[in-house]
Design an enzyme around this catalytic site. Structure first.
Site, PDB file in Angstrom:
ATOM      1  N   CYS A 167       0.926  -1.204   0.166  1.00 16.13           N
ATOM      2  CA  CYS A 167       0.137  -0.160  -0.109  1.00 16.13           C
ATOM      3  C   CYS A 167       0.719   1.349   0.124  1.00 16.13           C
ATOM      4  O   CYS A 167       0.305   2.358   0.030  1.00 16.13           O
ATOM      5  CB  CYS A 167      -0.909  -0.031   1.165  1.00 16.13           C
ATOM      6  SG  CYS A 167      -2.170  -1.357   1.220  1.00 16.13           S
ATOM      7  N   HIS A 308      -2.867   8.570   6.227  1.00 13.38           N
ATOM      8  CA  HIS A 308      -2.805   7.261   5.543  1.00 13.38           C
ATOM      9  C   HIS A 308      -4.305   6.525   5.939  1.00 13.38           C
ATOM     10  O   HIS A 308      -5.118   6.161   5.031  1.00 13.38           O
ATOM     11  CB  HIS A 308      -1.835   6.203   5.879  1.00 13.38           C
ATOM     12  CG  HIS A 308      -1.880   4.893   5.230  1.00 13.38           C
ATOM     13  ND1 HIS A 308      -1.796   4.620   3.968  1.00 13.38           N
ATOM     14  CD2 HIS A 308      -2.373   3.439   5.872  1.00 13.38           C
ATOM     15  CE1 HIS A 308      -1.967   3.064   3.627  1.00 13.38           C
ATOM     16  NE2 HIS A 308      -2.211   2.578   4.834  1.00 13.38           N
ATOM     17  N   GLU A 319      -0.371   5.586  13.527  1.00 10.98           N
ATOM     18  CA  GLU A 319      -0.441   6.835  12.620  1.00 10.98           C
ATOM     19  C   GLU A 319      -0.555   8.031  13.544  1.00 10.98           C
ATOM     20  O   GLU A 319       0.332   9.032  13.508  1.00 10.98           O
ATOM     21  CB  GLU A 319      -1.068   6.911  11.405  1.00 10.98           C
ATOM     22  CG  GLU A 319      -0.713   8.261  10.479  1.00 10.98           C
ATOM     23  CD  GLU A 319      -1.437   8.186   9.058  1.00 10.98           C
ATOM     24  OE1 GLU A 319      -1.196   9.108   8.397  1.00 10.98           O
ATOM     25  OE2 GLU A 319      -2.525   7.271   8.987  1.00 10.98           O
ATOM     26  N   LYS A 338      -9.526   8.118   2.520  1.00 12.80           N
ATOM     27  CA  LYS A 338     -10.233   6.628   2.181  1.00 12.80           C
ATOM     28  C   LYS A 338     -11.636   6.618   2.886  1.00 12.80           C
ATOM     29  O   LYS A 338     -12.427   5.857   2.577  1.00 12.80           O
ATOM     30  CB  LYS A 338      -9.249   5.595   3.027  1.00 12.80           C
ATOM     31  CG  LYS A 338      -7.875   5.638   2.246  1.00 12.80           C
ATOM     32  CD  LYS A 338      -7.085   4.409   3.002  1.00 12.80           C
ATOM     33  CE  LYS A 338      -5.791   4.507   2.361  1.00 12.80           C
ATOM     34  NZ  LYS A 338      -4.678   5.536   2.617  1.00 12.80           N
ATOM     35  N   HIS A 343      -9.976   1.909   0.623  1.00 11.07           N
ATOM     36  CA  HIS A 343      -8.740   1.851   0.587  1.00 11.07           C
ATOM     37  C   HIS A 343      -8.401   1.253  -0.893  1.00 11.07           C
ATOM     38  O   HIS A 343      -8.582   0.042  -1.100  1.00 11.07           O
ATOM     39  CB  HIS A 343      -8.402   0.822   1.741  1.00 11.07           C
ATOM     40  CG  HIS A 343      -6.850   0.760   1.793  1.00 11.07           C
ATOM     41  ND1 HIS A 343      -5.895   1.554   1.103  1.00 11.07           N
ATOM     42  CD2 HIS A 343      -6.042   0.086   2.841  1.00 11.07           C
ATOM     43  CE1 HIS A 343      -4.696   1.117   1.324  1.00 11.07           C
ATOM     44  NE2 HIS A 343      -4.724   0.410   2.564  1.00 11.07           N
ATOM     45  N   PHE A 403       1.716  -3.066   3.895  1.00 11.81           N
ATOM     46  CA  PHE A 403       2.035  -4.610   4.571  1.00 11.81           C
ATOM     47  C   PHE A 403       3.764  -4.607   4.358  1.00 11.81           C
ATOM     48  O   PHE A 403       4.160  -4.084   3.493  1.00 11.81           O
ATOM     49  CB  PHE A 403       1.435  -5.521   3.965  1.00 11.81           C
ATOM     50  CG  PHE A 403       0.089  -5.728   4.491  1.00 11.81           C
ATOM     51  CD1 PHE A 403      -0.501  -5.080   5.491  1.00 11.81           C
ATOM     52  CD2 PHE A 403      -0.796  -6.737   4.041  1.00 11.81           C
ATOM     53  CE1 PHE A 403      -1.661  -5.226   6.041  1.00 11.81           C
ATOM     54  CE2 PHE A 403      -2.034  -7.299   4.680  1.00 11.81           C
ATOM     55  CZ  PHE A 403      -2.434  -6.188   5.470  1.00 11.81           C
TER      56      PHE A 403
END
Length: 423
Positions: A167, A308, A319, A338, A343, A403
């Site tokens: 991502c 994010h 975050e 998002k 996402h 990831f």
């Protein structure tokens, strides 16, 4: 390379494919208006048993971006990449060979690859044997094929690559483009990412990992809730984002206007866990600090952070902790795209960079949709309940985390071209 080479990196074109529209302005406006692109899957379709809610981008006829004979086996991620790249190049006013030496145009286009196409071919082999497998499988699904197809379709003959950092791949593609321009490898870079994750096997692995928002079938628009107490996971979406990056001196030479500059970037790894972020946000904080150092800015210079913000409990808290560590308790306003798009995996980072560009240019901060009751463990200056005017806004940070512990932050600022693009 000449020591007098001007190395400001500016954005001269943007193209996106998203669940809320086919332009950066459409995404920005959807955020400001609280207009969601999330919906329930077709009850008779293959995703009905796997996903409650998803972000579906509009259909694109493959023949509109590829010669008809080449559309027999081609993944949707390639089709969306071709659409976004064509729009970005047209927005920048670039035709290879006419405006730019084709050997001086690089392509860094990323994505997970055509896993839905692979899945369909596994099914075909199971049902019809080895002769059921298409000879066009590899060029229809390999992760590098978005870059390759864009290069072929537009005659772009310079450096070409793709990035595989999950991502974070879209933001890292922009960072790679910045580096190619700063090192004098290219004058123009087509940078971005495309993702098409809406097929049963990938949906099922996210669902079985309990990573998806649940309980929102009757209110799809409310499912993606970054930083909200009621968040329960991410919402998968599909889409693509492409930026045309250009040396500012080169853009000036052809009379092109810039939207904004990519001033710098940072990249780190949590070295913690394959899927879970470091809980104290250590790697993400280091990433943002590196990005600020790359841009020559202090934390206090930044007036907006595009988070994010996936809507997962661990991810949002990590975050938020990282943002507080870098910017302090009274840090800049924060919002998350998002909430309206879902996402888009690696493509999110490019779409969110484009949103950040428009926030700078319009002096307006879009809110996080669905942030009705902020989690106190995600305490930040959240933009919510409507867009917030930000006169004098000059610098923004856009975060992407993937990831594997991959972290990428981009720093954006005013365009250094002689002409600024009206927005």
């Amino acid at each position: 390379m000449s020591t007098t080479l001007r190395t400001d990196v500016t954005v001269t074109g943007m193209g996106v494919v998203t669940p809320v529209g086919g332009s950066a302005a459409a995404v920005f406006d959807a955020m400001c208006e609280g207009r969601s692109g999330l919906r329930r899957p077709d009850p008779d379709g293959p995703l009905a048993g796997s996903l409650e809610v998803a972000g579906f981008a509009p259909p694109i006829d493959p023949v509109s971006v590829l010669p008809a004979p080449e559309t027999r086996v081609v993944d949707r991620y390639i089709v969306m990449a071709l659409r976004a790249a064509a729009d970005a190049l047209a927005d920048a006013g670039i035709v290879a060979g006419r405006d730019v030496d084709p050997y001086r145009i690089a392509v860094v286009l990323s994505g997970t690859g055509g896993l839905a196409t692979l899945e369909s071919q596994v099914v075909a082999r199971t049902e019809r044997g080895r002769l059921g497998v298409s000879p066009y499988l590899l060029p229809g699904m390999l992760p590098n094929m978005a870059a390759a197809r864009v290069a072929i379709g537009h005659g772009l003959r310079g450096y070409s690559s793709s990035v595989g950092t999950a991502c974070a791949a879209g933001a890292q593609s922009v960072a790679e483009g910045w580096r190619l321009l700063r090192e004098g490898v290219a004058d123009v870079v087509v940078a971005g990412c495309s993702e098409a994750p809406l097929f049963p096997t990938l949906a099922d692995t996210f669902a079985n990992a309990r990573a998806l928002a649940r309980g929102w079938a009757d209110d799809p628009a409310g499912a993606s809730r970054p930083f909200d107490r009621r968040r329960g996971g991410l919402v998968l979406g599909e889409g693509a984002g492409v930026l045309v990056l250009e040396r500012a001196a080169h853009a000036d030479g052809r009379g092109a206007a810039g939207y904004a500059d990519v001033l710098g970037w940072g990249a780190t790894n949590d070295a913690h866990h394959p899927t879970t972020p470091h809980p104290d946000g250590d790697g993400a904080a280091a990433c943002m600090r590196l990005a600020l150092r790359s841009a020559g800015l202090a934390a206090g210079d930044v007036g907006y952070v595009n988070a994010h913000g996936t809507g997962t409990r661990l991810g949002d808290r990590a975050e938020a902790a990282a943002v507080r560590r870098v910017f302090g308790a009274d840090g800049p306003p924060v919002s998350a795209t998002k909430a309206v798009t879902g996402h888009l995996l690696g493509a999110s980072g490019v779409v969110e960079a484009a949103v950040s560009v428009l926030a700078l240019r319009r002096g307006l901060l879009p809110p996080t949709h669905n942030l009705d009751d902020p989690d106190p463990e995600c305490a930040l200056d959240h933009v919510r309940a409507g867009a917030r005017p930000a006169p004098g806004l000059r610098y923004a940070v856009a975060n992407s985390f993937g990831f594997g512990g991959h972290n990428v932050s981009l720093v954006l600022g005013p365009p250094s071209t002689r002409l600024a693009r009206p927005v």
